[in-house]
Motif scaffolding. Structure first.
Motif, PDB file in Angstrom:
ATOM      1  N   ILE A 103     -10.095 -67.324  15.031  1.00  0.00           N
ATOM      2  CA  ILE A 103     -11.074 -67.872  15.971  1.00  0.00           C
ATOM      3  C   ILE A 103     -11.776 -66.741  16.713  1.00  0.00           C
ATOM      4  O   ILE A 103     -12.991 -66.660  16.703  1.00  0.00           O
ATOM      5  CB  ILE A 103     -10.415 -68.848  16.983  1.00  0.00           C
ATOM      6  CG1 ILE A 103      -9.809 -70.036  16.241  1.00  0.00           C
ATOM      7  CG2 ILE A 103     -11.432 -69.299  18.033  1.00  0.00           C
ATOM      8  CD1 ILE A 103      -8.969 -70.950  17.124  1.00  0.00           C
ATOM      9  N   SER A 104     -10.990 -65.853  17.358  1.00  0.00           N
ATOM     10  CA  SER A 104     -11.624 -64.781  18.116  1.00  0.00           C
ATOM     11  C   SER A 104     -10.669 -63.636  18.419  1.00  0.00           C
ATOM     12  O   SER A 104      -9.451 -63.795  18.400  1.00  0.00           O
ATOM     13  CB  SER A 104     -12.211 -65.315  19.427  1.00  0.00           C
ATOM     14  OG  SER A 104     -11.183 -65.782  20.275  1.00  0.00           O
ATOM     15  N   GLY A 135      -0.979 -75.172  21.974  1.00  0.00           N
ATOM     16  CA  GLY A 135      -1.616 -76.398  21.503  1.00  0.00           C
ATOM     17  C   GLY A 135      -2.013 -76.285  20.046  1.00  0.00           C
ATOM     18  O   GLY A 135      -1.187 -75.959  19.193  1.00  0.00           O
ATOM     19  N   ASP A 136      -3.289 -76.513  19.755  1.00  0.00           N
ATOM     20  CA  ASP A 136      -3.793 -76.434  18.379  1.00  0.00           C
ATOM     21  C   ASP A 136      -4.048 -75.005  17.923  1.00  0.00           C
ATOM     22  O   ASP A 136      -4.390 -74.775  16.766  1.00  0.00           O
ATOM     23  CB  ASP A 136      -5.111 -77.214  18.246  1.00  0.00           C
ATOM     24  CG  ASP A 136      -4.904 -78.709  18.394  1.00  0.00           C
ATOM     25  OD1 ASP A 136      -3.774 -79.183  18.170  1.00  0.00           O
ATOM     26  OD2 ASP A 136      -5.887 -79.399  18.744  1.00  0.00           O
ATOM     27  N   ASP A 137      -3.893 -74.051  18.848  1.00  0.00           N
ATOM     28  CA  ASP A 137      -4.170 -72.651  18.536  1.00  0.00           C
ATOM     29  C   ASP A 137      -2.905 -71.819  18.719  1.00  0.00           C
ATOM     30  O   ASP A 137      -1.870 -72.310  19.170  1.00  0.00           O
ATOM     31  CB  ASP A 137      -5.270 -72.107  19.457  1.00  0.00           C
ATOM     32  CG  ASP A 137      -6.565 -72.891  19.332  1.00  0.00           C
ATOM     33  OD1 ASP A 137      -6.858 -73.363  18.215  1.00  0.00           O
ATOM     34  OD2 ASP A 137      -7.273 -73.028  20.349  1.00  0.00           O
ATOM     35  N   TYR A 161      -5.402 -61.734  19.509  1.00  0.00           N
ATOM     36  CA  TYR A 161      -6.304 -62.583  18.734  1.00  0.00           C
ATOM     37  C   TYR A 161      -5.934 -64.048  18.934  1.00  0.00           C
ATOM     38  O   TYR A 161      -4.773 -64.381  19.154  1.00  0.00           O
ATOM     39  CB  TYR A 161      -6.208 -62.293  17.229  1.00  0.00           C
ATOM     40  CG  TYR A 161      -6.095 -60.847  16.877  1.00  0.00           C
ATOM     41  CD1 TYR A 161      -7.176 -59.983  17.028  1.00  0.00           C
ATOM     42  CD2 TYR A 161      -4.904 -60.324  16.386  1.00  0.00           C
ATOM     43  CE1 TYR A 161      -7.078 -58.644  16.697  1.00  0.00           C
ATOM     44  CE2 TYR A 161      -4.798 -58.982  16.055  1.00  0.00           C
ATOM     45  CZ  TYR A 161      -5.886 -58.153  16.208  1.00  0.00           C
ATOM     46  OH  TYR A 161      -5.776 -56.822  15.882  1.00  0.00           O
ATOM     47  N   LEU A 162      -6.923 -64.921  18.803  1.00  0.00           N
ATOM     48  CA  LEU A 162      -6.701 -66.355  18.852  1.00  0.00           C
ATOM     49  C   LEU A 162      -6.888 -66.903  17.430  1.00  0.00           C
ATOM     50  O   LEU A 162      -7.914 -66.673  16.792  1.00  0.00           O
ATOM     51  CB  LEU A 162      -7.703 -67.019  19.804  1.00  0.00           C
ATOM     52  CG  LEU A 162      -7.530 -68.515  20.022  1.00  0.00           C
ATOM     53  CD1 LEU A 162      -6.185 -68.813  20.697  1.00  0.00           C
ATOM     54  CD2 LEU A 162      -8.683 -69.048  20.880  1.00  0.00           C
ATOM     55  N   LEU A 163      -5.869 -67.620  16.946  1.00  0.00           N
ATOM     56  CA  LEU A 163      -5.919 -68.227  15.615  1.00  0.00           C
ATOM     57  C   LEU A 163      -5.744 -69.721  15.729  1.00  0.00           C
ATOM     58  O   LEU A 163      -5.095 -70.226  16.649  1.00  0.00           O
ATOM     59  CB  LEU A 163      -4.783 -67.684  14.723  1.00  0.00           C
ATOM     60  CG  LEU A 163      -4.660 -66.179  14.559  1.00  0.00           C
ATOM     61  CD1 LEU A 163      -3.531 -65.864  13.579  1.00  0.00           C
ATOM     62  CD2 LEU A 163      -5.957 -65.573  14.077  1.00  0.00           C
ATOM     63  N   ARG A 164      -6.299 -70.431  14.770  1.00  0.00           N
ATOM     64  CA  ARG A 164      -6.127 -71.877  14.640  1.00  0.00           C
ATOM     65  C   ARG A 164      -4.755 -72.118  14.021  1.00  0.00           C
ATOM     66  O   ARG A 164      -4.346 -71.422  13.098  1.00  0.00           O
ATOM     67  CB  ARG A 164      -7.223 -72.448  13.727  1.00  0.00           C
ATOM     68  CG  ARG A 164      -7.605 -73.855  13.975  1.00  0.00           C
ATOM     69  CD  ARG A 164      -8.766 -74.281  13.079  1.00  0.00           C
ATOM     70  NE  ARG A 164     -10.075 -73.694  13.373  1.00  0.00           N
ATOM     71  CZ  ARG A 164     -10.564 -72.569  12.855  1.00  0.00           C
ATOM     72  NH1 ARG A 164      -9.894 -71.872  11.994  1.00  0.00           N
ATOM     73  NH2 ARG A 164     -11.752 -72.117  13.182  1.00  0.00           N
ATOM     74  N   ARG A 165      -4.042 -73.119  14.531  1.00  0.00           N
ATOM     75  CA  ARG A 165      -2.766 -73.494  13.921  1.00  0.00           C
ATOM     76  C   ARG A 165      -3.013 -74.621  12.936  1.00  0.00           C
ATOM     77  O   ARG A 165      -4.071 -75.214  12.904  1.00  0.00           O
ATOM     78  CB  ARG A 165      -1.782 -73.940  15.008  1.00  0.00           C
ATOM     79  CG  ARG A 165      -1.389 -72.755  15.913  1.00  0.00           C
ATOM     80  CD  ARG A 165      -0.440 -73.155  17.010  1.00  0.00           C
ATOM     81  NE  ARG A 165       0.817 -73.602  16.441  1.00  0.00           N
ATOM     82  CZ  ARG A 165       1.675 -74.386  17.085  1.00  0.00           C
ATOM     83  NH1 ARG A 165       1.402 -74.825  18.291  1.00  0.00           N
ATOM     84  NH2 ARG A 165       2.791 -74.747  16.524  1.00  0.00           N
ATOM     85  N   ARG A 166      -1.980 -74.944  12.136  1.00  0.00           N
ATOM     86  CA  ARG A 166      -2.091 -76.039  11.152  1.00  0.00           C
ATOM     87  C   ARG A 166      -2.456 -77.333  11.811  1.00  0.00           C
ATOM     88  O   ARG A 166      -2.093 -77.671  12.871  1.00  0.00           O
ATOM     89  CB  ARG A 166      -0.765 -76.239  10.424  1.00  0.00           C
ATOM     90  CG  ARG A 166      -0.567 -75.255   9.349  1.00  0.00           C
ATOM     91  CD  ARG A 166       0.682 -75.572   8.573  1.00  0.00           C
ATOM     92  NE  ARG A 166       1.165 -74.239   8.154  1.00  0.00           N
ATOM     93  CZ  ARG A 166       2.342 -73.990   7.708  1.00  0.00           C
ATOM     94  NH1 ARG A 166       3.228 -74.916   7.584  1.00  0.00           N
ATOM     95  NH2 ARG A 166       2.688 -72.776   7.354  1.00  0.00           N
TER      96      ARG A 166
END
Length: 166
Positions: A103-104, A135-137, A161-166
């Motif tokens: 994500i960022s 949460g979702d990240d 870093y910010l990542l999206r989770r499943r």
């Protein structure tokens, strides 16, 4: 000897969306302690001059060998931000592993521990030090390190870093 016949590759048989350098992973697949290295790179005068042009940093310590020597430096000093750039995640395989969930880039910090000069070879690495689900990240923290050809740690820092989770 004849070559084996193979079916021609058609445009329908190849999907650029599935072409990966490494298998894709998710936040949940990452582990604390994993290391993502970048290839070593030797800095040249041309690299330093190009960065000076782009950054507009005109301090003589970066380009004037005599000024640098008069002020206690063995040679012009490579710009700190240029040295820091060697720790960019894109310099490693890390973004190839997490490209679809990235994500960022949230933040970074670093300490410059030794001077870098033209002719030095740098060895960057990112080591995962923390994984925090939100949460979702998920937030990934890495230690960023940069050694030179003499094995000296010239930069130590941290990336988040910010990542999206499943």
């Amino acid at each position: 000897m004849t070559q084996p016949r193979t079916a021609p590759v058609t445009p329908e048989a190849f999907d650029p969306e599935t072409f990966r350098v490494v298998p894709a992973r998710t936040f949940e697949d990452l582990r604390v302690g994993e290391v993502f290295r970048a290839p070593s790179r030797t800095l040249t005068d041309a690299h330093a001059a190009a960065f000076q042009t782009v950054s507009a940093d005109n301090h003589p310590v970066h380009y004037d060998a005599e000024w640098a020597r008069r002020h206690g430096h063995p040679a012009p000093v490579v710009h700190g931000l240029q040295v820091l750039a060697f720790t960019a995640p894109g310099a490693t395989l890390f973004p190839h592993f997490i490209g679809e969930v990235f994500i960022s880039f949230l933040e970074l910090s670093c300490t410059f521990l030794a001077e870098v000069h033209s002719g030095d070879t740098l060895y960057p690495a990112l080591t995962i030090t923390r994984l925090e689900p939100r949460g979702d990240d998920g937030v990934v923290t890495t230690a960023a390190t940069l050694h030179n050809q003499r094995g000296e740690l010239v930069l130590s820092g941290q990336h988040t870093y910010l990542l999206r989770r499943r």
